[in-house]
Design a protein around this motif. Structure first.
Motif, short mmCIF file in Angstrom:
data_model
loop_
_atom_site.label_atom_id
_atom_site.label_comp_id
_atom_site.label_asym_id
_atom_site.label_seq_id
_atom_site.Cartn_x
_atom_site.Cartn_y
_atom_site.Cartn_z
N GLY A 49 0.94 -0.90 -0.52
CA GLY A 49 0.47 0.29 0.34
C GLY A 49 0.46 1.02 0.22
O GLY A 49 1.62 0.98 -0.67
N SER A 50 0.76 2.21 0.44
CA SER A 50 1.15 3.60 0.72
C SER A 50 2.55 4.11 2.25
O SER A 50 2.81 4.89 1.89
N SER A 51 2.57 2.39 2.62
CA SER A 51 2.98 2.32 3.83
C SER A 51 4.49 2.15 3.10
O SER A 51 5.24 1.45 1.88
N VAL A 52 5.59 3.19 3.78
CA VAL A 52 6.86 2.39 3.16
C VAL A 52 7.91 1.81 4.24
O VAL A 52 9.06 1.22 3.85
N THR A 53 6.43 1.32 5.86
CA THR A 53 7.56 -0.08 6.30
C THR A 53 8.20 -0.90 5.19
O THR A 53 7.55 -1.18 5.06
N PRO A 54 9.57 -1.50 6.07
CA PRO A 54 9.85 -3.17 4.82
C PRO A 54 9.36 -3.86 5.37
O PRO A 54 9.69 -3.86 7.31
N HIS A 55 8.84 -4.81 4.67
CA HIS A 55 8.71 -6.23 5.52
C HIS A 55 9.97 -7.23 5.00
O HIS A 55 9.38 -7.37 3.91
N SER A 56 10.44 -7.83 5.36
CA SER A 56 11.41 -8.64 4.92
C SER A 56 10.90 -9.83 5.17
O SER A 56 10.79 -10.62 5.81
N PHE A 57 11.83 -10.56 4.00
CA PHE A 57 11.54 -11.92 3.26
C PHE A 57 12.76 -13.58 3.65
O PHE A 57 13.83 -12.21 2.92
N SER A 58 12.52 -14.11 3.65
CA SER A 58 14.11 -15.06 3.76
C SER A 58 13.81 -15.69 2.69
O SER A 58 13.66 -14.92 1.61
N ILE A 68 1.78 -12.42 2.61
CA ILE A 68 2.02 -10.89 3.12
C ILE A 68 1.75 -10.89 4.85
O ILE A 68 0.91 -11.19 4.31
N ASP A 69 2.37 -9.63 5.05
CA ASP A 69 1.79 -9.21 6.88
C ASP A 69 0.64 -9.66 6.58
O ASP A 69 -0.04 -8.84 6.39
N GLU A 70 0.10 -10.49 7.54
CA GLU A 70 -1.33 -10.46 7.87
C GLU A 70 -2.57 -8.87 8.34
O GLU A 70 -3.26 -8.22 8.12
N SER A 71 -1.81 -8.54 10.08
CA SER A 71 -2.27 -7.43 10.06
C SER A 71 -2.03 -5.89 9.35
O SER A 71 -3.00 -5.61 9.43
N SER A 72 -1.49 -5.86 7.87
CA SER A 72 -0.54 -5.34 7.67
C SER A 72 -1.72 -5.64 6.37
O SER A 72 -1.99 -4.10 6.15
N ASN A 84 5.02 -3.58 -3.49
CA ASN A 84 6.38 -3.23 -4.49
C ASN A 84 7.65 -4.70 -3.36
O ASN A 84 8.20 -4.43 -2.37
N PHE A 85 7.88 -5.55 -3.88
CA PHE A 85 8.97 -6.65 -3.73
C PHE A 85 10.81 -5.94 -4.00
O PHE A 85 10.26 -5.54 -5.36
N PHE A 86 10.97 -5.58 -3.65
CA PHE A 86 12.70 -5.24 -3.87
C PHE A 86 13.39 -6.29 -3.60
O PHE A 86 13.99 -7.12 -2.09
N VAL A 87 14.41 -6.83 -3.94
CA VAL A 87 16.23 -7.50 -3.87
C VAL A 87 17.33 -6.29 -3.79
O VAL A 87 17.13 -6.16 -4.61
N ASN A 88 18.43 -6.65 -3.49
CA ASN A 88 19.23 -6.50 -3.52
C ASN A 88 20.79 -7.19 -3.74
O ASN A 88 20.60 -8.10 -2.73
#
Length: 144
Positions: A49-58, A68-72, A84-88
């Protein structure tokens, strides 16, 4: 001997396997199937959504299942949802993909139905039988 570090100039790759763009989800948070590859993977996260809070995943090379985080998800309003998915990689190269899905909760107002559901039919049956009994008793009284 000196250690020679080659410059890593390529971004990691991310490919969405499922769900498809514009898929509709209800109250349960979706799960994404991504194929990710880079010889020097470092970190992965998503924003919702509009949140910029990152949710890490293994993270691993190959197929990654990302719930996806249920509470979010629960905090989001109905409608279009951008994830948006990010990988570095270790060199700091970053790649992102954006997926737009839809959140549509089941209606809280029930569909119009027959009053009392199936009991309506039961009560009608009892009423008809009662009428038949009353009519047959009246006929017996008249003929006796």
């Amino acid at each position: 001997a000196s250690n020679v570090i080659m410059k890593d100039a390529s971004d990691p790759t991310i490919m969405l396997n499922s769900p498809l763009e514009d898929t509709i989800f209800g109250s349960d948070a979706p799960e994404f199937n991504l194929t990710i590859y880079d010889p020097n993977l470092h970190d992965a996260w998503y924003t919702i959504g509009s949140s910029v809070t990152p949710h890490s995943f293994s993270l691993s090379n190959g197929v990654n299942i990302v719930p996806i985080d249920e509470s979010s998800w629960d905090a989001l309003p109905e409608g279009s949802v951008t994830i948006n998915f990010f990988v570095n990689d270790i060199a700091g190269n970053i790649h992102t993909i954006q997926v737009i899905i839809n959140k549509d909760l089941p209606s809280s107002t029930p569909e119009p139905a027959i009053p009392f559901g199936n009991y309506y039919i039961v009560f009608m049956g009892i009423g008809i039988i009662s009428l038949l009994i009353i009519i047959s008793r009246k006929r017996k009284l008249i003929h006796s």
